[in-house]
Each structure stands twice: as structure tokens, then as C-alpha cells.
Design a protein around this motif. Structure first.
Motif, PDB file in Angstrom:
ATOM      1  N   LEU A 139       0.825  -1.215   0.000  1.00 13.98           N
ATOM      2  CA  LEU A 139       0.000   0.000   0.000  1.00 13.98           C
ATOM      3  C   LEU A 139       0.861   1.268   0.000  1.00 13.98           C
ATOM      4  O   LEU A 139       0.572   2.235  -0.702  1.00 13.98           O
ATOM      5  N   LEU A 146      -9.346   3.864   0.560  1.00 13.38           N
ATOM      6  CA  LEU A 146      -9.174   2.459   0.201  1.00 13.38           C
ATOM      7  C   LEU A 146     -10.514   1.870  -0.230  1.00 13.38           C
ATOM      8  O   LEU A 146     -11.547   2.097   0.421  1.00 13.38           O
ATOM      9  N   TYR A 194      -5.688  -5.019  11.150  1.00  8.14           N
ATOM     10  CA  TYR A 194      -5.637  -3.578  10.868  1.00  8.14           C
ATOM     11  C   TYR A 194      -4.322  -2.932  11.297  1.00  8.14           C
ATOM     12  O   TYR A 194      -3.576  -3.485  12.103  1.00  8.14           O
ATOM     13  N   GLU A 220       1.357  -1.785  12.274  1.00  7.99           N
ATOM     14  CA  GLU A 220       0.575  -2.485  11.255  1.00  7.99           C
ATOM     15  C   GLU A 220       0.295  -3.923  11.694  1.00  7.99           C
ATOM     16  O   GLU A 220       1.209  -4.695  11.944  1.00  7.99           O
ATOM     17  N   TYR A 269      -7.647   8.499   4.727  1.00  6.34           N
ATOM     18  CA  TYR A 269      -6.494   9.264   5.191  1.00  6.34           C
ATOM     19  C   TYR A 269      -6.514  10.630   4.496  1.00  6.34           C
ATOM     20  O   TYR A 269      -6.887  10.712   3.322  1.00  6.34           O
ATOM     21  N   GLN A 278       4.677  -0.521   3.855  1.00  3.59           N
ATOM     22  CA  GLN A 278       3.425  -0.219   4.551  1.00  3.59           C
ATOM     23  C   GLN A 278       3.251   1.291   4.742  1.00  3.59           C
ATOM     24  O   GLN A 278       4.149   1.976   5.236  1.00  3.59           O
TER      25      GLN A 278
HETATM   26  C1  G1P Z   1      -4.774  -1.687   4.964  1.00  5.74           C
HETATM   27  C2  G1P Z   1      -3.798  -0.945   5.890  1.00  5.74           C
HETATM   28  C3  G1P Z   1      -4.235  -1.100   7.335  1.00  5.74           C
HETATM   29  C4  G1P Z   1      -5.664  -0.635   7.498  1.00  5.74           C
HETATM   30  C5  G1P Z   1      -6.596  -1.379   6.521  1.00  5.74           C
HETATM   31  C6  G1P Z   1      -8.000  -0.792   6.550  1.00  5.74           C
HETATM   32  O1  G1P Z   1      -4.640  -3.063   5.183  1.00  5.74           O
HETATM   33  O2  G1P Z   1      -2.493  -1.449   5.685  1.00  5.74           O
HETATM   34  O3  G1P Z   1      -3.385  -0.352   8.169  1.00  5.74           O
HETATM   35  O4  G1P Z   1      -6.086  -0.846   8.825  1.00  5.74           O
HETATM   36  O5  G1P Z   1      -6.107  -1.276   5.176  1.00  5.74           O
HETATM   37  O6  G1P Z   1      -8.890  -1.504   5.764  1.00  5.74           O
HETATM   38  P1  G1P Z   1      -5.249  -4.176   4.162  1.00  5.74           P
HETATM   39  O7  G1P Z   1      -6.684  -4.352   4.556  1.00  5.74           O
HETATM   40  O8  G1P Z   1      -5.086  -3.631   2.781  1.00  5.74           O
HETATM   41  O9  G1P Z   1      -4.446  -5.417   4.399  1.00  5.74           O
END
Ligand code: G1P
Length: 310
Positions: A124, A144, A184, A205, A222, A244
Motif C-alpha cells: 500500500l 481504500l 488492521y 501495522e 487518510y 506499509q
Molecule cells: C490496509 C492498511 C491497514 C488498514 C486497513 C484498513 O490493510 O495497511 O493499516 O487498517 O487497510 O482496511 P489491508 O486491509 O489492505 O491489508
């Protein structure tokens, strides 16, 4: 109103002072295989719209019309979705089906959408770094695609306002079940004088339940200071051997002098997770239940269906 003249697309290209929004959409969607073998996960329908359209609509509703999607291999359907499609438009026009014509045009006229490829899926943080050229030296939003925020919840506007007044990076946080913290990025926080706004003192993370500093999870919204880019450039791969975003934000959180530090807006409204099969099903049911057109019939059926279950 149906708009079939294409003007919205042209006028939307005008430069504006609003922040730009970055949507990382290069993920492979392995949790949804085989559905995502040939279809990007962002295109999975949530009722009658692809998941990504809710996210674009949220950005636009907050005044952010310049959207950069960070894409990857096999994402063409996603790009096509936001283009005009004259053959379908003409057909609907001939049939006089203006409701569907409006729906089709709405997706094509929503925003001024740009695309950049991630090229190499290194995480990410790496995807966000790919936005540097487009964003430049201004604060920007990251949304996201797995998270859908309930319409009218006002989360992004609140975050934009906090960013403007504090000159800091702002993340959205939500309390989660302690069992779920390993899914998360988790924040260590201290209170501010404002309700539901916290100062973030540390970030980790996907920690274990035992190592987590709280149960406040980063949800996928964000508003970041551009100083994040040079930090990302030097962020080594972390959890999952990926670069990350959370690790780069930890650098900002650790020193308020770099770019105002990091603050969190604690969100208590409706959030739907479409990244996981069970949560996706829950999202579809909840969103369908709340729809004016489908909701009444659907909930009536759902209520009687539930009674037939064990
Ligand atoms: C990403 C981020 C994480 C966040 C999450 C939210 O993780 O790295 O810090 O809490 O999105 O959905 P992923 O879900 O892409 O693994």
C-alpha cells in the motif's frame, strides 16, 4: 437530469484548489477467488453498483473531483466503468429509458479520473508513493476501496476540516473488537480538546492482540501531508514484506515537527467492509435494506426468510 452531451467531462478537467484523492486499486483480490480471476475485486457489485463507485461518490460528495487511481494488471474493466459508453447510451435513449441512462451517465460524469500503474505490487505504501507526481506538494486524500462509508456520514469532510485547521496528517480510526486488531493498522492515541479527535502517538501495522496499543483501527480513509512521499521512498518493507503506509505514518506520528504530526478522527458511523466474503455479504444486505427502491420489498422478504432459519 440525464446529461448526454459530454460537457461535464470537459469542464471537470479544469484545475481546482480542492485536494486530490488517491484510490489504490491494484490489489489482486485473492480473498474473492475465483470471482476475481478475471474481474477486479473493486468491480464486484454491491447491489447494483460496483464497490469502487461508492468510494468515488464519497470523494466527490466531499468536494474531491480529481481522482487518481493507482491500478495494476487486469484492471481494465475498472477504467472502462468510468468512461462513457455511447452504444449503451444510444440504446437507452432510443428506448426512452431515462432512469437507466441517468445511472449510466452518472458513473461517467462523476469525476475527473486519472490512472497510474503501480507496476510492481510492493504494498500500500508503494501504491501511494506512485501518486507523488500527480499530487505534488499539497495535502491529499487516500481512500481504500474495501471500505464503504455510509452515505452522508460526513467522515471525509470532517477529516478535511481537521487537516486544514491543524496542518497535520489525519487518519480515520474506528474501535474494533480486540479479536480483530491483527487485521488492521492500530493506533496509540492521546485525547485532544475536541471530542472524537485524538493525537496519534504511535502506529503499528497488524499487531497481535497482545502487542496492540489499543483497539483503535485505521479504516481506509487518510488525509495526508505531502511529506509522507519522501518518507515512503525510504520506508523498508515491513509486515508481509510489503512497503506499509502505516510504517511511514509512524515516522510522522513520532515527530510533530516534521509535518504537524498525525491526528485521528474517531468514526462511530456506518462502515461496510467489502474486502472479506462474510463482510461483503453483510454490506450487500445492509445497503440493499436501506435503499428506497429495493429496501421495503427486500426487508419484507428477509424478515420472513430469517424465520425459516434454525
Ligand atoms: C490496509 C492498511 C491497514 C488498514 C486497513 C484498513 O490493510 O495497511 O493499516 O487498517 O487497510 O482496511 P489491508 O486491509 O489492505 O491489508
Amino acid at each position: 437530469m440525464h446529461n448526454n452531451d459530454g460537457m461535464a467531462n470537459i469542464s471537470s478537467s479544469r484545475p481546482s484548489n480542492a485536494l486530490k484523492a488517491v484510490l489504490p486499486v491494484a490489489g489482486l483480490g485473492t480473498r474473492f477467488l475465483p470471482a476475481t480471476k478475471a474481474l477486479p475485486k473493486e468491480m464486484l457489485p454491491v447491489v447494483d453498483k460496483p464497490a469502487i463507485q461508492y468510494v468515488v461518490e464519497e470523494a466527490v460528495a466531499a468536494g474531491l473531483r480529481d481522482i487518481l487511481m493507482v491500478t495494476g494488471r487486469n484492471k481494465a474493466p475498472l477504467e472502462n466503468h468510468f468512461d462513457r459508453v455511447p452504444i449503451v447510451e444510444n440504446l437507452l435513449l432510443q428506448k426512452g429509458d431515462f432512469a437507466r441512462l441517468d445511472a449510466v451517465n452518472h458513473a461517467s460524469n462523476l469525476a475527473d479520473i486519472h490512472y497510474v500503474r503501480q507496476g510492481n505490487p510492493l504494498g500500500l505504501g508503494h501504491a501511494v508513493l506512485r501518486a507523488w507526481q500527480h499530487v505534488g506538494q499539497a495535502p491529499f486524500a487516500v481512500l481504500l476501496g474495501d471500505d464503504i462509508i455510509g452515505e452522508g456520514e460526513g467522515l471525509l469532510p470532517h477529516m478535511l476540516e481537521q487537516q486544514a485547521t491543524r496542518g497535520a496528517s489525519i487518519i480515520a480510526l474506528m474501535e474494533v473488537d480486540p479479536e480483530h486488531v491483527p487485521m488492521y493498522g492500530i493506533a496509540a492515541v492521546e485525547p485532544t480538546s475536541e471530542n472524537d479527535v485524538v493525537r496519534v502517538t504511535g502506529l503499528v501495522e497488524k499487531p497481535s492482540k497482545e502487542a496492540a496499543p489499543s483497539n483503535l483501527a485505521i479504516i481506509g480513509r487518510y488525509v495526508l501531508q505531502p511529506e509522507i512521499f519522501p518518507i515512503l521512498e525510504h520506508t523498508a518493507p515491513g509486515r508481509g514484506n510489503e512497503i506499509q503506509l502505516t510504517d511511514a505514518l509512524q515516522v510522522l506520528a513520532a515527530d510533530e515537527k516534521i509535518a504537524g504530526g498525525v491526528y485521528g478522527v474517531v468514526f462511530r458511523g456506518k462502515r461496510f467492509d467489502t474486502g472479506d466474503r462474510l463482510d461483503y455479504l453483510k454490506a450487500v444486505v445492509q445497503i440493499a435494506s436501506g435503499r428506497e427502491d429495493l429496501g421495503p420489498d427486500f426487508t419484507k422478504w428477509l424478515t420472513s426468510f430469517v424465520k425459516t432459519l434454525g
